[in-house]
Scaffold this active site. Structure first.
Site, PDB file in Angstrom:
ATOM      1  N   CYS A 238      65.134  21.982  39.658  1.00 37.33           N
ATOM      2  CA  CYS A 238      66.113  23.022  39.310  1.00 37.33           C
ATOM      3  C   CYS A 238      66.290  23.147  37.805  1.00 37.33           C
ATOM      4  O   CYS A 238      66.535  24.233  37.293  1.00 37.33           O
ATOM      5  CB  CYS A 238      67.480  22.728  39.915  1.00 37.33           C
ATOM      6  SG  CYS A 238      67.541  21.543  41.216  1.00 37.33           S
TER       7      CYS A 238
ATOM      8  N   ASP B 127      71.488  18.242  43.481  1.00 41.81           N
ATOM      9  CA  ASP B 127      71.850  17.800  44.834  1.00 41.81           C
ATOM     10  C   ASP B 127      70.642  17.628  45.724  1.00 41.81           C
ATOM     11  O   ASP B 127      70.721  16.982  46.769  1.00 41.81           O
ATOM     12  CB  ASP B 127      72.840  18.779  45.456  1.00 41.81           C
ATOM     13  CG  ASP B 127      74.183  18.665  44.763  1.00 41.81           C
ATOM     14  OD1 ASP B 127      74.388  17.669  44.063  1.00 41.81           O
ATOM     15  OD2 ASP B 127      75.010  19.572  44.908  1.00 41.81           O
TER      16      ASP B 127
ATOM     17  N   CYS C 190      71.344  25.028  38.440  1.00 46.90           N
ATOM     18  CA  CYS C 190      71.585  24.251  39.663  1.00 46.90           C
ATOM     19  C   CYS C 190      73.052  24.391  40.062  1.00 46.90           C
ATOM     20  O   CYS C 190      73.865  24.957  39.334  1.00 46.90           O
ATOM     21  CB  CYS C 190      71.184  22.803  39.399  1.00 46.90           C
ATOM     22  SG  CYS C 190      71.153  21.737  40.840  1.00 46.90           S
ATOM     23  N   ASP C 191      73.374  23.820  41.209  1.00 46.16           N
ATOM     24  CA  ASP C 191      74.668  24.079  41.844  1.00 46.16           C
ATOM     25  C   ASP C 191      75.879  23.845  40.941  1.00 46.16           C
ATOM     26  O   ASP C 191      76.834  24.617  40.968  1.00 46.16           O
ATOM     27  CB  ASP C 191      74.853  23.159  43.063  1.00 46.16           C
ATOM     28  CG  ASP C 191      73.759  23.300  44.090  1.00 46.16           C
ATOM     29  OD1 ASP C 191      72.708  23.892  43.788  1.00 46.16           O
ATOM     30  OD2 ASP C 191      73.951  22.794  45.200  1.00 46.16           O
ATOM     31  N   LYS C 192      75.873  22.759  40.205  1.00 45.71           N
ATOM     32  CA  LYS C 192      77.099  22.397  39.481  1.00 45.71           C
ATOM     33  C   LYS C 192      77.115  22.887  38.044  1.00 45.71           C
ATOM     34  O   LYS C 192      78.166  23.051  37.453  1.00 45.71           O
ATOM     35  CB  LYS C 192      77.301  20.870  39.480  1.00 45.71           C
ATOM     36  CG  LYS C 192      77.311  20.245  40.847  1.00 45.71           C
ATOM     37  CD  LYS C 192      78.366  20.860  41.730  1.00 45.71           C
ATOM     38  CE  LYS C 192      78.244  20.377  43.155  1.00 45.71           C
ATOM     39  NZ  LYS C 192      76.945  20.633  43.787  1.00 45.71           N
TER      40      LYS C 192
ATOM     41  N   CYS D  90      66.788  25.798  44.344  1.00 52.33           N
ATOM     42  CA  CYS D  90      66.506  25.838  45.786  1.00 52.33           C
ATOM     43  C   CYS D  90      66.525  27.289  46.289  1.00 52.33           C
ATOM     44  O   CYS D  90      67.439  28.054  45.976  1.00 52.33           O
ATOM     45  CB  CYS D  90      67.525  25.015  46.540  1.00 52.33           C
ATOM     46  SG  CYS D  90      67.475  23.295  46.051  1.00 52.33           S
TER      47      CYS D  90
ATOM     48  N   GLU E  56      78.234  16.438  49.964  1.00 52.06           N
ATOM     49  CA  GLU E  56      77.693  17.459  50.868  1.00 52.06           C
ATOM     50  C   GLU E  56      77.040  16.792  52.071  1.00 52.06           C
ATOM     51  O   GLU E  56      76.434  15.731  51.942  1.00 52.06           O
ATOM     52  CB  GLU E  56      76.620  18.289  50.153  1.00 52.06           C
ATOM     53  CG  GLU E  56      77.188  19.210  49.110  1.00 52.06           C
ATOM     54  CD  GLU E  56      76.118  20.047  48.443  1.00 52.06           C
ATOM     55  OE1 GLU E  56      74.917  19.790  48.671  1.00 52.06           O
ATOM     56  OE2 GLU E  56      76.488  20.959  47.691  1.00 52.06           O
TER      57      GLU E  56
ATOM     58  N   SER F  80      76.314  21.607  52.010  1.00 53.30           N
ATOM     59  CA  SER F  80      75.336  22.195  51.114  1.00 53.30           C
ATOM     60  C   SER F  80      75.216  23.677  51.426  1.00 53.30           C
ATOM     61  O   SER F  80      75.462  24.103  52.558  1.00 53.30           O
ATOM     62  CB  SER F  80      73.994  21.515  51.346  1.00 53.30           C
ATOM     63  OG  SER F  80      72.949  22.350  50.935  1.00 53.30           O
TER      64      SER F  80
END
Ligand code: FES
Length: 559
Positions: free
Chosen positions: A51, A83, A124-126, A196, A448, A474
């Protein structure tokens, strides 16, 4: 171009601290550079995951675009926890806390170095919500560049992504995949750089931050390896120059209406439950009143029309060919579902940005359904309340799995127990798997549950069991799942009192989460309940446990 906005530091900094100017000469700035705006470029690049592995390279292109537009670009770094690496292990406890570390670190550097503006390169996610929280706090010209989605992997003619790896594990438990094919999936699921690939948390946040006006149009649609991504990075300089000249700041963009636009895109595209947590936190940083009730209202009026993974068919890489997120936004604008008058980082409104965007072609493309024939008439994210979640819980229910589930509790004190019970065949159709002690404080870090949900899917139980937890899910999770149960078990929430065999109702039509145990019996159980002491007595998780607010408040740490 001299420093242009109210944060201009050049002269003041010299008067108070000549060493600062001396140091800037030391890093290579010229006399001419000294009067230019300084732009901090926050890269969340990190070699250890796909990511973020390319973000340092994108930051160099961003810097070039900044320099070409008469400003000084100075790259600094913050962290990027993936993640994909932390799911299913103890590293997951550090993931959500990383969001706030990212926010704090960007705020810290930009304030300390007195930058005129900031550009966060995120993937990425965060790091996306973390960067958004930071720029909302800083409120000086700022924008985001998304690293882009990953391409799909291939194995034996089947498209793969990160979730395929977890689901292969479930198939392994069920004995429905050979060792050779299992290894084939693992080796081919992730073909290179990018976030992702489904409408998981990263693409959810990227699409919605574009809808908020915090990126250039199409930022969320260019895959990481697409030429358009580099062009976007180079174009950022002109956009930043314009923001400085007009003094457009994040809170001019991050208004109440912009938050509504962001969550509308999340609902329309079938995005991640994590968006709920993050937009509550970002709104808090921006000083905007935005609550779970507002999110439910948006869900009520927004149909799910994106046939995207995890519950749908298509990947984010497919969006570019149909016009990307701008084409979807234009459609939603025409249907009156998003606000067109919100300011964006281009210096134009959403409606102005979309004026020349081609319309979605419903004859040709099948990713976005017409609003008249949606996948689900209202949003797939539903806020549930009841004696099992007096502070709220968030369900992700696309309708494919039904909208109501009544079953018998199978209690797992930790995520790992789900895998144990699956291996022993103790999880049966009709079970509501209750995973507790996974909340913001109890987890800690609200892990998650991708590994258990994927394993349940892989074991063929996806349509016959439901799952509730005080942890998170997730963006890759699908199935009948309810997370963010508040109050969490660590704080003595009712979820801590559930016993195997209790009857539970999950109702996403009337938005209820009910434990069918009498108040008298619950009082007896509550009297016997004892908080499990945390093993984290020092360090980052100790700080997190002390400061974090509930999931229903976005798990913020600076209240
Ligand atoms: Fe980083 Fe999925 S783990 S985008």
């Amino acid at each position: 171009m001299a420093s242009l906005n109210k944060f201009s530091r050049t002269l003041t900094q010299e008067i108070h601290n000549p060493a600062a100017k001396a140091m800037l000469y030391g890093v290579g700035l010229t006399d001419e550079d000294m009067n230019k705006p300084q732009i901090g470029i926050a890269s969340t690049g990190y070699e250890g995951n796909t990511c973020n592995m390319h973000l340092n390279g994108l930051s160099v292109h961003v810097k070039k675009g900044i320099q070409e537009n008469g400003m000084v670009g100075l790259i600094f770094h913050t962290i990027g926890v993936s993640d994909g690496m932390t799911n299913g292990n103890n590293g997951m406890s550090f993931s959500l806390p990383s969001r706030d570390i990212i926010a704090d670190s960007i705020e810290d550097v930009v304030q300390a170095q007195w930058y005129d503006g900031v550009i966060a390169v995120v993937g990425c996610d965060k790091n996306m919500p973390g960067a958004m929280m930071a720029i909302a706090r800083l409120n000086r010209p700022a924008m985001l560049v998304y690293g882009g989605t990953i391409r799909t992997g291939q194995y034996k003619g089947k498209k793969l992504d990160i979730v395929s790896a977890f689901e292969a594990l479930g198939q392994k438990f069920a004995g429905t995949i050979s060792d050779e094919d299992y290894n084939g999936v693992i080796k081919n699921a992730i073909p290179g750089a990018g976030a992702c690939g489904g409408m998981y948390t990263a693409n959810t946040m990227a699409s919605s931050m574009e809808a908020m006006g915090l990126t250039l149009p199409n930022s969320s649609s260019y895959p990481a390896t697409h030429e358009g991504k580099k062009a976007e990075c180079l174009a950022i300089g002109a956009a930043m120059k314009n923001m400085l000249e007009k003094n457009i700041c994040p809170r001019d963009i991050m208004t109440r209406k912009a938050f509504e636009n962001a969550m509308t895109i999340v609902m329309a595209m079938g995005g991640s439950t994590n968006a709920v947590l993050h937009y509550l936190a970002i709104a808090s940083s921006a000083g905007v009143e935005f609550t779970l009730k507002d999110i439910q209202d948006i869900s009520d009026r927004t149909p799910l029309i994106g046939d995207l993974k995890p519950s749908g068919k298509y990947y984010m890489e497919d969006m570019l060919a149909i016009g990307g997120v701008p084409a979807l936004m234009k459609y939603l604008l025409k249907k009156g579902l998003i606000h067109g008058d919100c300011m964006t980082i281009t210096g134009k409104t959403i409606a102005e940005n979309l004026a020349d965007v081609p319309d979605l072609d419903f004859e040709e493309q099948k990713i976005i359904h017409p609003i008249e024939s949606p996948i689900k008439a209202s949003g797939h994210l539903q806020v549930l309340y009841g004696n099992l979640a007096s502070g709220g819980a968030v369900a992700k229910i696309t309708g494919k799995e039904g909208e109501k589930f009544e079953g018998i509790a199978k209690v797992c004190e930790r995520e790992e127990e789900v895998i144990e019970y699956l291996e022993k065949g103790e999880i049966k159709p009709g079970h509501v798997i209750v995973i507790r002690n996974e909340g913001p404080k109890g987890g800690p870090g609200m892990p998650e549950m991708l590994k258990p949900t994927s394993a349940v899917m892989g074991a063929g139980l996806g349509n016959s069991v439901a799952m509730i937890t005080d942890g998170r899910f997730s963006g890759g999770t699908h199935g009948f799942v309810v997370g963010h149960v508040t109050p969490e078990a660590f704080d003595g929430g009712t979820i801590a009192l559930v016993k195997d065999g209790d009857k539970i109702t999950i109702d996403a039509v009337d938005n209820k989460l009910i434990l069918h145990v009498s108040d008298e019996e619950l009082a007896v159980r509550r009297a016997a309940w004892k908080q499990i002491p945390s093993e984290h007595t020092r360090g980052v998780l100790r700080k997190y446990i002390k400061n974090v607010s509930s999931a229903s408040e976005g798990c913020v740490t600076d209240l």
